[in-house]
Design a protein around this motif. Structure first.
Motif, PDB file in Angstrom:
ATOM      1  N   GLU A  32     -30.099  18.478  43.700  1.00 19.90           N
ATOM      2  CA  GLU A  32     -28.703  18.620  43.276  1.00 19.90           C
ATOM      3  C   GLU A  32     -28.275  17.242  42.752  1.00 19.90           C
ATOM      4  O   GLU A  32     -28.243  16.266  43.507  1.00 19.90           O
ATOM      5  CB  GLU A  32     -27.836  19.027  44.460  1.00 19.90           C
ATOM      6  CG  GLU A  32     -26.339  19.034  44.186  1.00 19.90           C
ATOM      7  CD  GLU A  32     -25.531  19.299  45.439  1.00 19.90           C
ATOM      8  OE1 GLU A  32     -24.837  20.322  45.493  1.00 19.90           O
ATOM      9  OE2 GLU A  32     -25.620  18.468  46.384  1.00 19.90           O
ATOM     10  N   TYR A  33     -27.975  17.167  41.470  1.00 21.20           N
ATOM     11  CA  TYR A  33     -27.642  15.872  40.857  1.00 21.20           C
ATOM     12  C   TYR A  33     -26.149  15.808  40.591  1.00 21.20           C
ATOM     13  O   TYR A  33     -25.589  16.678  39.907  1.00 21.20           O
ATOM     14  CB  TYR A  33     -28.435  15.696  39.568  1.00 21.20           C
ATOM     15  CG  TYR A  33     -28.369  14.300  38.976  1.00 21.20           C
ATOM     16  CD1 TYR A  33     -28.131  13.190  39.777  1.00 21.20           C
ATOM     17  CD2 TYR A  33     -28.579  14.094  37.617  1.00 21.20           C
ATOM     18  CE1 TYR A  33     -28.089  11.912  39.244  1.00 21.20           C
ATOM     19  CE2 TYR A  33     -28.547  12.826  37.075  1.00 21.20           C
ATOM     20  CZ  TYR A  33     -28.287  11.735  37.890  1.00 21.20           C
ATOM     21  OH  TYR A  33     -28.236  10.467  37.359  1.00 21.20           O
ATOM     22  N   ILE A  34     -25.511  14.778  41.123  1.00 21.14           N
ATOM     23  CA  ILE A  34     -24.061  14.610  41.019  1.00 21.14           C
ATOM     24  C   ILE A  34     -23.771  13.310  40.269  1.00 21.14           C
ATOM     25  O   ILE A  34     -24.187  12.228  40.707  1.00 21.14           O
ATOM     26  CB  ILE A  34     -23.409  14.580  42.410  1.00 21.14           C
ATOM     27  CG1 ILE A  34     -23.710  15.882  43.177  1.00 21.14           C
ATOM     28  CG2 ILE A  34     -21.901  14.360  42.299  1.00 21.14           C
ATOM     29  CD1 ILE A  34     -23.363  15.825  44.643  1.00 21.14           C
ATOM     30  N   ILE A  35     -23.084  13.413  39.144  1.00 21.91           N
ATOM     31  CA  ILE A  35     -22.725  12.243  38.349  1.00 21.91           C
ATOM     32  C   ILE A  35     -21.209  12.097  38.384  1.00 21.91           C
ATOM     33  O   ILE A  35     -20.472  13.021  38.023  1.00 21.91           O
ATOM     34  CB  ILE A  35     -23.193  12.384  36.893  1.00 21.91           C
ATOM     35  CG1 ILE A  35     -24.714  12.639  36.846  1.00 21.91           C
ATOM     36  CG2 ILE A  35     -22.862  11.120  36.091  1.00 21.91           C
ATOM     37  CD1 ILE A  35     -25.225  12.992  35.456  1.00 21.91           C
ATOM     38  N   VAL A  36     -20.750  10.937  38.834  1.00 19.18           N
ATOM     39  CA  VAL A  36     -19.314  10.676  38.958  1.00 19.18           C
ATOM     40  C   VAL A  36     -18.967   9.511  38.038  1.00 19.18           C
ATOM     41  O   VAL A  36     -19.339   8.363  38.285  1.00 19.18           O
ATOM     42  CB  VAL A  36     -18.927  10.346  40.410  1.00 19.18           C
ATOM     43  CG1 VAL A  36     -17.412  10.162  40.519  1.00 19.18           C
ATOM     44  CG2 VAL A  36     -19.395  11.447  41.364  1.00 19.18           C
ATOM     45  N   ASP A  37     -18.264   9.815  36.962  1.00 15.26           N
ATOM     46  CA  ASP A  37     -17.860   8.803  35.985  1.00 15.26           C
ATOM     47  C   ASP A  37     -16.397   8.432  36.221  1.00 15.26           C
ATOM     48  O   ASP A  37     -15.562   9.297  36.508  1.00 15.26           O
ATOM     49  CB  ASP A  37     -18.034   9.349  34.560  1.00 15.26           C
ATOM     50  CG  ASP A  37     -17.571   8.360  33.505  1.00 15.26           C
ATOM     51  OD1 ASP A  37     -18.294   7.374  33.268  1.00 15.26           O
ATOM     52  OD2 ASP A  37     -16.477   8.562  32.946  1.00 15.26           O
ATOM     53  N   GLY A  38     -16.093   7.147  36.069  1.00 12.48           N
ATOM     54  CA  GLY A  38     -14.737   6.665  36.319  1.00 12.48           C
ATOM     55  C   GLY A  38     -13.859   6.630  35.090  1.00 12.48           C
ATOM     56  O   GLY A  38     -13.100   5.684  34.894  1.00 12.48           O
ATOM     57  N   ALA A  39     -13.939   7.664  34.251  1.00  7.07           N
ATOM     58  CA  ALA A  39     -13.185   7.731  33.001  1.00  7.07           C
ATOM     59  C   ALA A  39     -13.594   6.595  32.061  1.00  7.07           C
ATOM     60  O   ALA A  39     -12.753   5.811  31.594  1.00  7.07           O
ATOM     61  CB  ALA A  39     -11.672   7.723  33.250  1.00  7.07           C
ATOM     62  N   SER A  40     -14.870   6.510  31.785  1.00 10.56           N
ATOM     63  CA  SER A  40     -15.400   5.461  30.906  1.00 10.56           C
ATOM     64  C   SER A  40     -14.773   5.528  29.521  1.00 10.56           C
ATOM     65  O   SER A  40     -14.401   6.598  29.033  1.00 10.56           O
ATOM     66  CB  SER A  40     -16.919   5.613  30.772  1.00 10.56           C
ATOM     67  OG  SER A  40     -17.566   5.327  31.984  1.00 10.56           O
ATOM     68  N   LYS A  41     -14.703   4.347  28.884  1.00 12.22           N
ATOM     69  CA  LYS A  41     -14.088   4.236  27.560  1.00 12.22           C
ATOM     70  C   LYS A  41     -15.085   3.784  26.494  1.00 12.22           C
ATOM     71  O   LYS A  41     -14.692   3.494  25.366  1.00 12.22           O
ATOM     72  CB  LYS A  41     -12.914   3.252  27.621  1.00 12.22           C
ATOM     73  CG  LYS A  41     -11.810   3.662  28.600  1.00 12.22           C
ATOM     74  CD  LYS A  41     -10.751   2.580  28.698  1.00 12.22           C
ATOM     75  CE  LYS A  41      -9.579   3.008  29.590  1.00 12.22           C
ATOM     76  NZ  LYS A  41     -10.031   3.249  30.983  1.00 12.22           N
ATOM     77  N   ASP A  42     -16.363   3.714  26.836  1.00 12.87           N
ATOM     78  CA  ASP A  42     -17.351   3.147  25.902  1.00 12.87           C
ATOM     79  C   ASP A  42     -18.319   4.186  25.353  1.00 12.87           C
ATOM     80  O   ASP A  42     -19.340   3.830  24.764  1.00 12.87           O
ATOM     81  CB  ASP A  42     -18.140   2.042  26.591  1.00 12.87           C
ATOM     82  CG  ASP A  42     -19.076   2.582  27.674  1.00 12.87           C
ATOM     83  OD1 ASP A  42     -18.824   3.698  28.170  1.00 12.87           O
ATOM     84  OD2 ASP A  42     -20.057   1.888  28.013  1.00 12.87           O
ATOM     85  N   GLY A  43     -18.015   5.453  25.543  1.00 11.43           N
ATOM     86  CA  GLY A  43     -18.922   6.485  25.073  1.00 11.43           C
ATOM     87  C   GLY A  43     -19.892   6.989  26.121  1.00 11.43           C
ATOM     88  O   GLY A  43     -20.759   7.825  25.826  1.00 11.43           O
ATOM     89  N   SER A  44     -19.766   6.501  27.362  1.00 10.95           N
ATOM     90  CA  SER A  44     -20.666   6.942  28.428  1.00 10.95           C
ATOM     91  C   SER A  44     -20.610   8.455  28.637  1.00 10.95           C
ATOM     92  O   SER A  44     -21.644   9.102  28.870  1.00 10.95           O
ATOM     93  CB  SER A  44     -20.319   6.246  29.751  1.00 10.95           C
ATOM     94  OG  SER A  44     -20.613   4.874  29.701  1.00 10.95           O
ATOM     95  N   VAL A  45     -19.410   9.021  28.544  1.00  7.70           N
ATOM     96  CA  VAL A  45     -19.259  10.457  28.787  1.00  7.70           C
ATOM     97  C   VAL A  45     -20.063  11.262  27.771  1.00  7.70           C
ATOM     98  O   VAL A  45     -20.744  12.237  28.124  1.00  7.70           O
ATOM     99  CB  VAL A  45     -17.776  10.863  28.769  1.00  7.70           C
ATOM    100  CG1 VAL A  45     -17.635  12.390  28.824  1.00  7.70           C
ATOM    101  CG2 VAL A  45     -17.039  10.224  29.950  1.00  7.70           C
TER     102      VAL A  45
END
Length: 253
Positions: A32-45
């Motif tokens: 089970e893979y969980i990715i938590v992004d902190g509202a990136s602004k550099d195109g990470s999403v």
């Protein structure tokens, strides 16, 4: 056995794909893979969405503002449903496609609450160049009481233990991982197993390896050791001494 792996990310468009690929390329299916992004602004999403395309059945992904890495990891832990929980940071990657299979074999054989292994620190520009090898060595309670800890991203911990012992203390910006490991290991009442294999490659320059942050790390470590009733300055020095052989081995191996 289900393994939950958590990756926290903030503005890591240049490295996050490698971390994700290293998880999705594992030959062990029950992840089970969980990715938590902190509202990136550099195109990470965008990079994340492209990387997980076709794997939506095994990936949970959220992107929203947070107050730092440890808050993001705690969110991931609360979402996790696996038997064991481990981390792959956004600058790092699992050592091989067989890494999780090897971890599961060891856990099935030992029924341990806590597994750790070995890791490599690599050049951030040339990840084939090893800067430092972290060989965990055999677990001993006396070593923990004298500043030794396993390499945090090599640790896979039973979820019930994390729920009982508590998650990361978000008041720390760097030392929350050490605090959590001391909380879990100092009592000597959970079963621990060492897997003598490389589990992760870590790029130098993260929160705890960036020289600009070492003063902050020193202050947080001192506060953390005090909170566990330890002689803070001596334990900090002992922790540093445990690392010396790793640099020597990396130089000559």
């Amino acid at each position: 056995m289900k393994i939950s792996i958590i990756t926290s990310c903030y503005n890591r468009a240049s490295t996050i794909r490698g971390a994700i690929d290293s998880v999705l390329e594992q030959d062990y299916a029950n992840i089970e893979y969980i990715i938590v992004d902190g509202a990136s602004k550099d195109g990470s999403v965008d990079v994340i969405l492209e990387a997980i395309k076709g794997h939506e059945d095994k990936v949970k992904f959220i992107s929203e503002p947070d107050h730092g890495m440890y808050e993001a990891i705690n969110k991931g832990i609360r979402m996790a449903t696996g038997d064991y929980i481990g981390l792959v940071h956004s600058d790092d990657f699992l050592y091989s496609p067989h890494t999780i299979s090897d971890i599961v074999k060891q856990l099935e054989a030992t029924h341990a609450d806590f597994l750790y292994g070995d890791g490599m620190f690599v050049n951030p520009e040339n990840t084939d160049k090893v800067v430092r090898k972290w060989i965990g060595g055999t677990y001993r309670l006396w070593k923990v009481r004298h500043g030794w800890l396993p390499l945090h991203p090599t640790c896979y911990i039973r979820r019930e233990v994390m729920e009982k012992r508590g998650l990361y203390n978000e008041s720390y910006k760097i030392a929350a991982d050490s605090d959590l490991l001391f909380r879990y290991l100092l009592g000597g009442d959970i079963t621990v197993t060492y897997l003598p294999e490389y589990i992760v490659r870590m790029r130098m320059g993260g929160l705890s390896t960036d020289s600009a942050r070492r003063k902050q790390m020193w202050k947080e470590d001192i506060r953390m050791y005090h909170s566990h009733g330890m002689n803070a300055t001596i334990t900090k020095i002992e922790k540093m001494l445990w690392k010396v052989p790793q640099f020597i081995k990396a130089k000559f191996m």
